[in-house]
Scaffold this active site. Structure first.
Site, PDB file in Angstrom:
ATOM      1  N   GLN A  77     -27.770  23.721 -21.527  1.00 54.06           N
ATOM      2  CA  GLN A  77     -28.450  22.488 -21.144  1.00 54.06           C
ATOM      3  C   GLN A  77     -29.205  22.584 -19.816  1.00 54.06           C
ATOM      4  OE1 GLN A  77     -24.672  20.133 -22.270  1.00 54.06           O
ATOM      5  NE2 GLN A  77     -26.307  18.692 -22.682  1.00 54.06           N
ATOM      6  N   HIS A 129     -36.160  26.804 -31.728  1.00 52.61           N
ATOM      7  CA  HIS A 129     -37.424  27.477 -32.061  1.00 52.61           C
ATOM      8  C   HIS A 129     -37.790  27.338 -33.534  1.00 52.61           C
ATOM      9  CE1 HIS A 129     -36.760  29.440 -28.084  1.00 52.61           C
ATOM     10  NE2 HIS A 129     -38.046  29.146 -28.016  1.00 52.61           N
ATOM     11  N   ASP A 159     -35.533  26.598 -23.181  1.00 54.95           N
ATOM     12  CA  ASP A 159     -36.068  27.878 -22.690  1.00 54.95           C
ATOM     13  C   ASP A 159     -36.071  27.939 -21.160  1.00 54.95           C
ATOM     14  OD1 ASP A 159     -36.525  28.321 -25.347  1.00 54.95           O
ATOM     15  OD2 ASP A 159     -38.707  28.596 -25.181  1.00 54.95           O
ATOM     16  N   ARG A 206     -17.866  21.789 -12.777  1.00 49.07           N
ATOM     17  CA  ARG A 206     -17.558  22.304 -14.117  1.00 49.07           C
ATOM     18  C   ARG A 206     -18.854  22.798 -14.765  1.00 49.07           C
ATOM     19  NH1 ARG A 206     -17.128  19.281 -19.504  1.00 49.07           N
ATOM     20  NH2 ARG A 206     -16.409  20.950 -20.834  1.00 49.07           N
ATOM     21  N   HIS A 255     -19.283  26.321 -24.531  1.00 51.66           N
ATOM     22  CA  HIS A 255     -19.892  24.991 -24.638  1.00 51.66           C
ATOM     23  C   HIS A 255     -21.077  25.089 -25.612  1.00 51.66           C
ATOM     24  CE1 HIS A 255     -20.381  20.928 -22.436  1.00 51.66           C
ATOM     25  NE2 HIS A 255     -21.235  20.913 -23.450  1.00 51.66           N
ATOM     26  N   ASN A 270     -15.198  23.454 -25.374  1.00 47.02           N
ATOM     27  CA  ASN A 270     -15.651  22.087 -25.146  1.00 47.02           C
ATOM     28  C   ASN A 270     -15.879  21.349 -26.454  1.00 47.02           C
ATOM     29  OD1 ASN A 270     -16.864  19.942 -23.342  1.00 47.02           O
ATOM     30  ND2 ASN A 270     -18.571  20.311 -24.751  1.00 47.02           N
ATOM     31  N   GLU A 271     -15.159  20.237 -26.641  1.00 48.91           N
ATOM     32  CA  GLU A 271     -15.393  19.301 -27.738  1.00 48.91           C
ATOM     33  C   GLU A 271     -15.364  19.915 -29.139  1.00 48.91           C
ATOM     34  OE1 GLU A 271     -18.670  16.651 -27.024  1.00 48.91           O
ATOM     35  OE2 GLU A 271     -17.660  15.734 -25.338  1.00 48.91           O
ATOM     36  N   ASN A 274     -12.959  14.338 -22.495  1.00 43.91           N
ATOM     37  CA  ASN A 274     -14.365  13.939 -22.378  1.00 43.91           C
ATOM     38  C   ASN A 274     -14.456  12.581 -23.055  1.00 43.91           C
ATOM     39  OD1 ASN A 274     -14.769  16.536 -21.499  1.00 43.91           O
ATOM     40  ND2 ASN A 274     -16.301  17.058 -23.042  1.00 43.91           N
ATOM     41  N   TYR A 331     -16.735   8.682 -23.362  1.00 44.10           N
ATOM     42  CA  TYR A 331     -17.918   7.908 -23.010  1.00 44.10           C
ATOM     43  C   TYR A 331     -17.863   6.469 -23.488  1.00 44.10           C
ATOM     44  CZ  TYR A 331     -20.220  12.309 -21.756  1.00 44.10           C
ATOM     45  OH  TYR A 331     -20.557  13.484 -21.162  1.00 44.10           O
ATOM     46  N   GLU A 361     -15.401  14.938 -18.652  1.00 48.16           N
ATOM     47  CA  GLU A 361     -16.758  14.388 -18.781  1.00 48.16           C
ATOM     48  C   GLU A 361     -16.693  12.887 -18.921  1.00 48.16           C
ATOM     49  OE1 GLU A 361     -19.519  15.749 -21.793  1.00 48.16           O
ATOM     50  OE2 GLU A 361     -18.921  17.819 -21.453  1.00 48.16           O
TER      51      GLU A 361
HETATM   52  C1  NOJ Z   1     -20.640  15.783 -24.385  1.00 50.65           C
HETATM   53  C2  NOJ Z   1     -21.142  17.191 -24.342  1.00 50.65           C
HETATM   54  O1  NOJ Z   1     -20.115  18.045 -23.939  1.00 50.65           O
HETATM   55  C3  NOJ Z   1     -22.372  17.357 -23.473  1.00 50.65           C
HETATM   56  O2  NOJ Z   1     -22.909  18.611 -23.745  1.00 50.65           O
HETATM   57  C4  NOJ Z   1     -23.350  16.240 -23.723  1.00 50.65           C
HETATM   58  O3  NOJ Z   1     -24.542  16.415 -23.047  1.00 50.65           O
HETATM   59  C5  NOJ Z   1     -22.691  14.938 -23.328  1.00 50.65           C
HETATM   60  N1  NOJ Z   1     -21.545  14.720 -24.157  1.00 50.65           N
HETATM   61  C6  NOJ Z   1     -23.599  13.710 -23.459  1.00 50.65           C
HETATM   62  O4  NOJ Z   1     -23.935  13.548 -24.787  1.00 50.65           O
END
Ligand code: NOJ
Length: 503
Positions: free
Chosen positions: A41, A61, A74, A99, A144, A188-189, A331, A333, A402
């Site tokens: 990212q 791509h 990229d 992190r 990740h 991760n996730e 994580n 949200y 997160e």
């Molecule tokens: C969780 C993910 O681990 C992360 O890569 C993503 O950008 C965020 N959520 C927000 O969507």
């Protein structure tokens, strides 16, 4: 009478929450704050210095592009070249830790550990050393989402051999960085890797084979995680003295009504969403949650499969996975509402993860909405989640690995400030109620490539100007507020940053 008592109690609870929200609150001593990013990212340098292709290089791509703004990672925030500025930002914020994740193919271009790319090791060594020089603790995520493309050609997370491939990769990281990295996250996730990547098209490799592939992936992810935990525990812990855990994405699923069915729907949804990964590791007895085994087992039998589409874990595998984490990386949200309605049976494809779960998930339009459609601000859902984790898994050590809010950009991000404050308030409520929460990580340190949403959803404490070759980074209002929270170790709802960042 009972109703009156409930009403009065709610009134009192409501009042006391309102009072808490309006006063200055302290975080526990030794509580640590950080911010998070992930390699694909932010790094860019997608084919620099011998790096191999990952599934995200391939996906971005493709023509036509599956990414909403047809963008790629990229260059992204160009952290491959600008890591010193990144560390400067960590310093500006006063972070205790950062992190970040390692790109598997920067280190092992083909995915296998027979060929190690020295330039890749050099990059992460420079980053880690720069952090340590500035007193920032590196918190390293091994995986990740940027799987080596070569391994995907062999089935990726649906191939059981990935347990060995991933373990060999992790070993290279322990050997090269473990002298300085003391906080590790294996994966991760898992749900997003498995369901979104293998059961749908919403993440690479977009396999879209729901009802089967995400469960093959689930078992392999759990075993790969546990095998790496075991490796660290048996071969590295004594000399390197670090901690290692997993980050699981947890959404609080709340019943629409008080009916038994809706409660069961919400529970099933939680067990499919994150219990699937947390229960085998953190529950008293291990193994997949019974709701998962039951639902998928029954449906598979009805559908004529000879075995459950959920590959079961052997006694040995249950034992390997059970307890394989020094902490629970959460994580989180948002919250969703769940209900059950048998009259809409057949609304999902058969077989599918959604049909197996048999819960209908909806949003509540009255909750504040972020730029990402899936993200709404529901602090009480965060609180419920933390309390549920405490009760269900015997109060494990938790790091929030997160948490954050998306906008369409701009420096005056009052909604992000409100979100962070409200979520941190809920976190403090959970701490007051005995939850063992040790740290908090904002997603994200800076704007970055938001997977299928490209650069259209911004999560950064720092805004990144993706149109400038320098990828200029500027602190948002939320960065200044977060900085003050960290500096004072308190949450002060009246604090207003001095800098006029609107200019
Ligand atoms: C969780 C993910 O681990 C992360 O890569 C993503 O950008 C965020 N959520 C927000 O969507």
């Amino acid at each position: 009478m009972t109703r009156l008592v409930i009403f009065c109690t709610l009134l009192l609870v409501g009042q006391s929450l309102a009072i808490k929200k309006s006063r200055v609150r302290k975080f526990p001593d030794n509580f640590i704050f950080g911010a998070s990013t992930a390699a694909y990212q932010i790094e860019g340098g997608w084919n620099d210095d011998g790096k191999g292709l990952s599934i995200w290089d391939v996906a971005t791509h493709m023509e036509p592009s599956p990414i909403i703004d047809a963008s790629t990672g990229d260059v992204a925030a160009d952290s491959y070249h600008l890591y010193k500025r990144d560390v400067e930002m960590m310093k500006e914020l006063g972070l205790h830790f950062y992190r970040f994740s390692v790109s598997w193919t920067r280190i092992l271009p083909n995915g296998f550990s027979n060929q190690i790319n020295q330039a890749g090791l050099d990059y992460y060594n420079r980053l880690i050393d720069e952090m340590l020089k500035n007193n920032i603790m590196p918190f390293l995520t091994i995986y990740h989402w940027d799987l080596p493309h070569k391994l995907q050609q062999l089935g990726g997370w649906a191939n059981p051999n990935i347990v060995d491939w991933f373990t060999n990769y992790a070993k290279v990281l322990f050997d090269n960085f473990g002298d300085r990295v003391k906080m590790w996250i294996t994966i991760n996730e898992p749900k997003q890797i498995c369901y979104e990547g293998y059961g749908s098209t919403s993440k690479a490799p977009m396999l879209n084979y729901t009802g089967v592939a995400e469960y093959l992936c689930s078992k392999n992810v759990l075993l790969a995680h546990a095998n790496v935990y075991k490796l660290y525990d048996e071969k590295y812990r004594e000399t390197q003295n670090g901690s290692i855990g997993i980050s699981i994405s947890c959404t609080w699923m709340h019943p629409v009504s008080d009916s038994y069915d809706d409660h069961q729907a919400a529970l099933d949804a939680r067990q499919f969403d994150w219990g699937q990964y947390a229960h085998p590791i953190f529950s008293k007895d291990g193994d997949y949650p019974k709701e998962l085994k039951l639902n998928i087992g029954l449906k598979s039998a009805e559908q004529g499969y000879r075995k459950s589409r959920l590959p079961l874990l052997s006694t040995k595998e249950v034992a390997l996975i059970h307890g394989s984490s020094d902490f629970f990386g959460v994580n989180t949200y948002t919250t969703k509402l769940a209900y059950r309605d048998p009259s809409v049976d057949g609304m999902y494809p058969i077989p599918s993860y959604m049909d197996d779960m048999s819960a209908i998930l909806i949003k509540d339009d009255s909750w504040p909405q972020a730029q990402s459609t899936w993200l709404q601000e529901v602090p009480w859902g965060f609180y419920n989640l933390l309390i549920d984790i405490k009760r269900r898994y015997n109060n494990p050590k938790v790091y929030i690995t997160e948490n954050g809010w998306s906008t369409s950009g701009g420096l005056v991000d009052e909604d992000r400030v409100r979100y962070y404050r409200n979520y941190l308030n809920a976190l403090l409520d959970a701490v007051e109620n005995g939850c063992n929460i040790k740290g908090y990580t904002a997603w994200s340190l800076m704007d970055n490539f938001e997977w299928m949403r490209g650069y259209t959803e911004r999560f950064g404490l720092y805004e990144v100007d993706f149109s400038s070759p320098q990828r200029t980074r500027t602190p948002r209002m939320s960065a200044l507020v977060y900085k003050e929270i960290i500096r004072t170790n308190t949450l002060d709802p009246t604090y207003e940053p001095e800098n006029d960042i609107a200019l």
